[in-house]
Motif scaffolding. Structure first.
Motif, PDB file in Angstrom:
ATOM      1  N   VAL A 133     -10.201  -2.013  -3.475  1.00 46.72           N
ATOM      2  CA  VAL A 133     -10.302  -0.627  -3.014  1.00 46.72           C
ATOM      3  C   VAL A 133      -9.610  -0.527  -1.658  1.00 46.72           C
ATOM      4  CG1 VAL A 133     -12.419  -0.069  -4.260  1.00 46.72           C
ATOM      5  CG2 VAL A 133     -12.556  -1.049  -1.952  1.00 46.72           C
ATOM      6  N   THR A 134      -9.128   0.653  -1.318  1.00 49.99           N
ATOM      7  CA  THR A 134      -8.513   0.848  -0.018  1.00 49.99           C
ATOM      8  C   THR A 134      -9.558   1.289   0.993  1.00 49.99           C
ATOM      9  OG1 THR A 134      -7.883   3.123  -0.613  1.00 49.99           O
ATOM     10  CG2 THR A 134      -6.250   1.386  -0.961  1.00 49.99           C
ATOM     11  N   VAL A 135      -9.412   0.789   2.220  1.00 47.20           N
ATOM     12  CA  VAL A 135     -10.330   1.101   3.315  1.00 47.20           C
ATOM     13  C   VAL A 135      -9.511   1.330   4.581  1.00 47.20           C
ATOM     14  CG1 VAL A 135     -12.277  -0.182   2.347  1.00 47.20           C
ATOM     15  CG2 VAL A 135     -10.634  -1.364   3.806  1.00 47.20           C
ATOM     16  N   GLU A 167     -12.088  -7.137  -3.164  1.00 53.36           N
ATOM     17  CA  GLU A 167     -11.388  -7.146  -1.888  1.00 53.36           C
ATOM     18  C   GLU A 167     -11.053  -5.727  -1.446  1.00 53.36           C
ATOM     19  OE1 GLU A 167     -10.775  -8.167   0.871  1.00 53.36           O
ATOM     20  OE2 GLU A 167      -9.038  -9.509   1.001  1.00 53.36           O
ATOM     21  N   GLY A 168     -10.849  -5.555  -0.158  1.00 53.64           N
ATOM     22  CA  GLY A 168     -10.384  -4.281   0.375  1.00 53.64           C
ATOM     23  C   GLY A 168      -8.981  -4.429   0.915  1.00 53.64           C
ATOM     24  N   TRP A 169      -8.122  -3.467   0.607  1.00 54.79           N
ATOM     25  CA  TRP A 169      -6.790  -3.414   1.207  1.00 54.79           C
ATOM     26  C   TRP A 169      -6.826  -2.352   2.287  1.00 54.79           C
ATOM     27  CZ3 TRP A 169      -2.376  -3.973  -2.987  1.00 54.79           C
ATOM     28  CH2 TRP A 169      -2.361  -5.317  -3.427  1.00 54.79           C
ATOM     29  N   MET A 170      -6.565  -2.771   3.513  1.00 54.32           N
ATOM     30  CA  MET A 170      -6.700  -1.878   4.655  1.00 54.32           C
ATOM     31  C   MET A 170      -5.461  -0.995   4.813  1.00 54.32           C
ATOM     32  SD  MET A 170      -8.654  -4.468   7.299  1.00 54.32           S
ATOM     33  CE  MET A 170      -7.575  -5.869   6.993  1.00 54.32           C
ATOM     34  N   THR A 180      -8.717  -7.556   3.641  1.00 59.56           N
ATOM     35  CA  THR A 180      -9.684  -7.903   4.675  1.00 59.56           C
ATOM     36  C   THR A 180      -9.668  -9.396   4.962  1.00 59.56           C
ATOM     37  OG1 THR A 180     -11.558  -8.276   3.173  1.00 59.56           O
ATOM     38  CG2 THR A 180     -11.168  -6.018   3.894  1.00 59.56           C
ATOM     39  N   SER A 181      -9.318 -10.192   3.951  1.00 60.63           N
ATOM     40  CA  SER A 181      -9.214 -11.647   4.157  1.00 60.63           C
ATOM     41  C   SER A 181      -8.088 -12.226   3.306  1.00 60.63           C
ATOM     42  CB  SER A 181     -10.544 -12.329   3.807  1.00 60.63           C
ATOM     43  OG  SER A 181     -10.929 -12.039   2.469  1.00 60.63           O
TER      44      SER A 181
END
Length: 287
Positions: A133-135, A167-170, A180-181
């Protein structure tokens, strides 16, 4: 959270390892860290590890606690003492112990490391793929430093997990920076696309190795910014990190990427990296 750890010149049981409450890593997050994958009983990407650690230490003005050769010997000894054939070694260097003042004191750095076991090669997520998801990217402006100050990434990861994603894609100014990692990649028209290096992202070691391997394989690469919308429309996507190597991304924000299955380039890049690791570990089961 058990086994043998290394702390300031000694190998000790994890339960006996103690750090001062006046350590600047504890008070300010004043330190840097690294993670090396272990595959086939071998520390992988050692040269790139040393380069990035050197750059991070120099950027924040912390001196090396040991020579490069001694540092690698310590981490290898730690790996063997914990009988890690596959997994990783985490290490960090903080500025040291001093009274709480913001300006840098002239003190001895503190160094810590621990080893852990984890399945890297036979990770089932490589076959199923993961959701992203995007954050919002809320971090500071020196993301090229592998700082132990990770609250921004922790907040973004928690937001991603609560949204049911791996995971998050910033995202900053409409463009994806990184995970994020992990490092973020999309593929379009047989081209791997990833953001170019700058202070906006961490110079991923797996990123560096994968792009070199892709170039050697004749795969087209574009290092440029890409938008969230481009990611939605990608033929495939994947991520990389020390302890995941390469994982396919099959959905972003609930939108299916490509055909919703792991793509050919994710599989290829994972295979190439594992082959490289086998070459670094000639006696391992990977060869």
């Amino acid at each position: 959270m058990d086994g043998v750890v290394f702390l300031n010149g000694e190998f000790v049981e994890a339960s006996q390892a103690k750090v001062s409450v006046f350590d600047r890593g504890y008070l300010f997050g004043d330190g840097v860290y690294e993670v090396l994958p272990v595959i086939g009983g071998k520390l992988i990407d050692q040269e790139n590890f040393l380069i990035r650690l050197k750059n991070s230490l120099a950027a924040v003005g912390i001196r090396w606690p040991y020579s490069e050769e001694r540092y690698l010997d310590i981490l290898e000894e730690l790996m063997h003492r914990n009988e890690v054939e596959e997994g990783g070694v985490y290490t960090q260097v903080t500025r040291g112990v001093a009274a709480r003042e913001f300006a840098y004191p002239r003190i001895e750095p503190c160094c810590m490391a621990f080893a852990f076991k984890k399945a890297l090669v036979d990770n089932p997520l490589a076959q199923t793929g993961v959701a992203v998801v995007t954050v919002d990217d809320i971090r500071w402006k020196r993301r090229d430093i592998k700082s132990i100050s990770l609250i921004g990434q922790c907040m973004a990861k928690q937001q991603s997990v609560e949204a049911g994603a791996y995971e998050g894609w910033m995202v900053e100014d409409g463009y994806i920076t990184e995970g994020t990692s992990s490092t973020a990649y999309i593929c379009k028209d047989d081209t791997i696309i990833t953001r170019p290096l700058s202070r906006a992202i961490l110079p991923g070691i797996r990123r560096k190795s994968l792009l070199k391997l892709a170039e050697m394989e004749g795969v087209r690469i574009e290092q440029r910014l890409f938008t969230v919308e481009e990611a939605y429309q990608a033929d495939e996507a994947f991520l990389s990190s020390a302890t995941t190597i390469v994982l396919p991304v099959i959905s972003i924000d609930g939108k299916t990427i490509g055909n919703g299955k792991p793509g050919k380039y994710a599989a290829l890049m994972r295979q190439l990296y594992i082959r490289m690791a086998a070459d670094e570990s000639p006696a391992s089961r990977l060869g």
